[in-house]
Design a protein around this motif. Structure first.
Motif, PDB file in Angstrom:
ATOM      1  N   ARG A 407       0.831  -1.208   0.000  1.00 50.01           N
ATOM      2  CA  ARG A 407       0.000   0.000   0.000  1.00 50.01           C
ATOM      3  C   ARG A 407       0.866   1.258   0.000  1.00 50.01           C
ATOM      4  O   ARG A 407       0.590   2.227  -0.690  1.00 50.01           O
ATOM      5  CB  ARG A 407      -0.940   0.023   1.201  1.00 50.01           C
ATOM      6  N   GLU A 408       1.950   1.225   0.781  1.00 50.29           N
ATOM      7  CA  GLU A 408       2.845   2.389   0.825  1.00 50.29           C
ATOM      8  C   GLU A 408       3.499   2.610  -0.536  1.00 50.29           C
ATOM      9  O   GLU A 408       3.674   3.746  -0.967  1.00 50.29           O
ATOM     10  CB  GLU A 408       3.920   2.192   1.894  1.00 50.29           C
ATOM     11  N   ASN A 413       3.505   5.796  -5.620  1.00 50.35           N
ATOM     12  CA  ASN A 413       3.279   5.873  -7.067  1.00 50.35           C
ATOM     13  C   ASN A 413       1.951   6.569  -7.407  1.00 50.35           C
ATOM     14  O   ASN A 413       1.393   6.365  -8.485  1.00 50.35           O
ATOM     15  CB  ASN A 413       3.301   4.465  -7.668  1.00 50.35           C
ATOM     16  N   ASN A 414       1.462   7.373  -6.468  1.00 48.81           N
ATOM     17  CA  ASN A 414       0.231   8.150  -6.678  1.00 48.81           C
ATOM     18  C   ASN A 414      -0.985   7.298  -7.028  1.00 48.81           C
ATOM     19  O   ASN A 414      -1.754   7.599  -7.934  1.00 48.81           O
ATOM     20  CB  ASN A 414       0.445   9.232  -7.748  1.00 48.81           C
ATOM     21  N   LEU A 415      -1.128   6.233  -6.269  1.00 45.47           N
ATOM     22  CA  LEU A 415      -2.285   5.348  -6.429  1.00 45.47           C
ATOM     23  C   LEU A 415      -2.824   4.992  -5.046  1.00 45.47           C
ATOM     24  O   LEU A 415      -2.072   4.575  -4.173  1.00 45.47           O
ATOM     25  CB  LEU A 415      -1.856   4.061  -7.153  1.00 45.47           C
ATOM     26  N   ARG A 446       3.965  -1.343 -10.892  1.00 45.64           N
ATOM     27  CA  ARG A 446       5.209  -0.769 -10.372  1.00 45.64           C
ATOM     28  C   ARG A 446       5.273  -0.951  -8.848  1.00 45.64           C
ATOM     29  O   ARG A 446       6.293  -1.332  -8.286  1.00 45.64           O
ATOM     30  CB  ARG A 446       5.291   0.709 -10.748  1.00 45.64           C
ATOM     31  N   ALA A 447       4.143  -0.707  -8.189  1.00 43.86           N
ATOM     32  CA  ALA A 447       4.095  -0.869  -6.726  1.00 43.86           C
ATOM     33  C   ALA A 447       4.386  -2.325  -6.342  1.00 43.86           C
ATOM     34  O   ALA A 447       5.099  -2.588  -5.374  1.00 43.86           O
ATOM     35  CB  ALA A 447       2.739  -0.432  -6.192  1.00 43.86           C
ATOM     36  N   LEU A 448       3.846  -3.273  -7.133  1.00 43.68           N
ATOM     37  CA  LEU A 448       4.098  -4.694  -6.848  1.00 43.68           C
ATOM     38  C   LEU A 448       5.581  -5.025  -7.013  1.00 43.68           C
ATOM     39  O   LEU A 448       6.166  -5.732  -6.181  1.00 43.68           O
ATOM     40  CB  LEU A 448       3.245  -5.579  -7.763  1.00 43.68           C
ATOM     41  N   ASP A 449       6.191  -4.492  -8.083  1.00 44.78           N
ATOM     42  CA  ASP A 449       7.631  -4.714  -8.294  1.00 44.78           C
ATOM     43  C   ASP A 449       8.427  -4.182  -7.097  1.00 44.78           C
ATOM     44  O   ASP A 449       9.306  -4.866  -6.573  1.00 44.78           O
ATOM     45  CB  ASP A 449       8.128  -3.976  -9.557  1.00 44.78           C
ATOM     46  N   GLU A 450       8.099  -2.976  -6.691  1.00 47.06           N
ATOM     47  CA  GLU A 450       8.841  -2.348  -5.588  1.00 47.06           C
ATOM     48  C   GLU A 450       8.601  -3.092  -4.268  1.00 47.06           C
ATOM     49  O   GLU A 450       9.503  -3.244  -3.455  1.00 47.06           O
ATOM     50  CB  GLU A 450       8.432  -0.872  -5.453  1.00 47.06           C
TER      51      GLU A 450
END
Ligand SMILES: *Cc1c(COP(=O)(O)O)cnc(C)c1O
Length: 465
Positions: A407-408, A413-415, A446-450
């Motif tokens: 979530r963070e 990533n502005n989502l 992108r959030a999942l990758d990070e």
């Protein structure tokens, strides 16, 4: 007195918030330390915060802003209604046009013989109404013993004493002496987490039959109603296997049990049709509504009640109601919201075009190494994060550790995407466009990758034994 406005520096607003504002479902001291995010305005599917960040709101606020932010028409209607009649009650043999019009419109929209509306200020209040109404119904029918309401573990039905008791959230039950008596919780149809070696179809049947087992155990003459969300929302967007709802309907038909569909999230287009009961093919006696009813522009909820129950309740004085039942401004705003949903064919477009587009992209997230299953119905979807897809493993870390990291990373990533334990969920405004869906998926990926990179680095990609 200080003038507090959007123009103040974020730090000052955060300090003032921390000093005097207690937040729902929040560890207040921890938040005060960290600093709250201040949202200043919104338009369409986009929020703006006090730092000027533009954030794609894939949760539609709290699952409610179905028509999107910034619709002038609703502001106009609210202002007009406030000038004409800002308030009057509907208790003592009076009524007003917004309540009449909204009840009539809801009766048109609701399926079957769900033709009568009891208004409340929220979904929680409406579920409190439902508890008292179904029990009163059976008492009126000469069966005062039929009092128990069967609900489900991990369900969400609100935060009042009644609503939270109907709900099956253990952290909520742990505080304040809940649940109140007369409520029985059965297991939820969450195949990913609890299905074991069964196929989803077998598991759906097994979990539906838990209702029959509970009725037989408690006694048919003791059970008033079964309440459930067509698709569990706050529990993690748990889409039941296809076998589940037909079997539940069969059981409710066989025994004399009222079926309450909590449509607070599923209603008003969320599942691609007007009501989740239509998507799931069920015939409830009562539907709980709120959230999308006004797209969150004004607080309003209610119960849509079938002819038979309304007839029986109408035969007595039902000693129940809220000061704001059918509030004229909220009702006028809801009516305008329903007009827009209908005339702009938002529900139809969502069901036929944008939701299928989102479904295709959302389900492709299951290819990501961190994602187990990806489920979606209409505009409500979830993904289960897992350290090992093949065995549908949970993480060894405390539930929610990885979800919170994810979530963070979404926020960064502005989502806005929410986590329920280690499940990520979305429920965007129904007006989200295809290009906005592309942006949502791109930011989520992108959030999942990070998140995967961080979890790997921190040694968290470990399955629970
Ligand atoms: C949000 C919600 C409620 C409670 O509604 P409030 O307006 O927050 O009281 C009840 N049921 C479901 C399914 C919900 O999602």
């Amino acid at each position: 007195m200080i003038q507090i406005s959007n123009h103040m520096p974020t730090k000052e607003l955060q300090a003032l918030d921390a000093a005097h504002h207690m937040h729902p479902f929040t560890a207040g001291n921890e938040l005060a330390e960290k600093g709250v995010r201040v949202i200043t305005r919104a338009n369409g599917v986009t929020l703006t915060d006090s730092e000027g960040n533009e954030i794609l709101d894939a949760m539609a606020g709290l699952w409610c802003v179905n028509i999107g932010y910034g619709r002038e028409e609703l502001a106009e209607v609210a202002a007009r209604q406030m000038r004409e009649l800002p308030y009057y009650n509907t208790f003592f043999q009076t009524t007003h046009v917004p309540a009449i019009a909204l009840a009539n419109r809801l009766a048109e929209l609701a399926p079957g013989d769900l033709n009568h509306v009891f208004f409340a200020g929220s979904g929680s209040e409406a579920n409190d109404t439902n508890m008292r109404m179904v029990r009163t119904y059976w008492a009126q029918k000469g069966k005062p013993e039929k009092q128990i309401i069967i609900s489900r573990k991990n369900a969400y039905h609100g935060s009042t004493m009644g609503g939270a008791s109907l709900g099956g959230m253990t952290p909520m039950h742990a505080q304040g002496g809940l649940p109140i008596p007369g409520i029985h919780h059965i297991d939820q149809p969450n195949w990913w987490a609890e299905g074991g070696d069964m196929s989803p179809e077998e598991f759906g049947l097994a979990r539906a039959r838990a209702l029959e087992e509970a009725i037989l155990e408690l006694g048919e003459d003791k059970v008033a109603a079964f309440i459930a969300e067509p698709v569990q929302g706050a529990g993690g967007v748990i889409v039941p296997p296809e076998t589940y709802w037909p079997e539940i309907q069969r059981i409710c038909d066989k025994y004399e049990i009222l079926l309450i569909a909590d449509e607070v999230i599923c209603g008003f287009g969320r599942t691609g049709q007007w009501f989740g009961s239509q998507t799931m093919g069920i015939r409830p006696h009562i539907m709980t509504i709120a959230k999308g009813l006004s797209s969150g522009y004004a607080p309003i909820g209610g119960s849509i009640v079938c002819d038979e129950v309304a007839e029986v309740i109408g035969a007595c004085e039902f000693n129940h109601g809220y000061t704001y039942s059918g509030h004229p401004v909220a009702a006028a705003v809801a009516l305008e919201n329903l007009r827009i949903l209908d005339e702009e064919k938002i529900v139809e477009t969502c069901g036929a075009e944008t939701a299928p587009y989102l479904k295709q992209k959302w389900e492709a997230l299951a290819d990501h190494p961190l994602v187990g299953e990806a489920r979606i119905v209409g505009m409500m979807g979830s993904i289960a994060l897992t350290p090992d897809k093949a065995s549908r493993a949970r993480f060894a870390s405390d539930p929610g550790t990885i979800g919170l990291i994810c979530r963070e990373r979404c926020f960064a990533n502005n989502l806005v995407m929410r986590h329920v334990g280690d499940r990520m969920i979305i429920s965007p405004p129904l007006v989200i466009s295809k290009s906005e869906i592309d942006a949502l998926i791109e930011r989520a990926s992108r959030a999942l990758d990070e998140c995967l990179a961080q979890a790997t680095k921190d040694g968290l990609m470990v399955a629970a034994s």
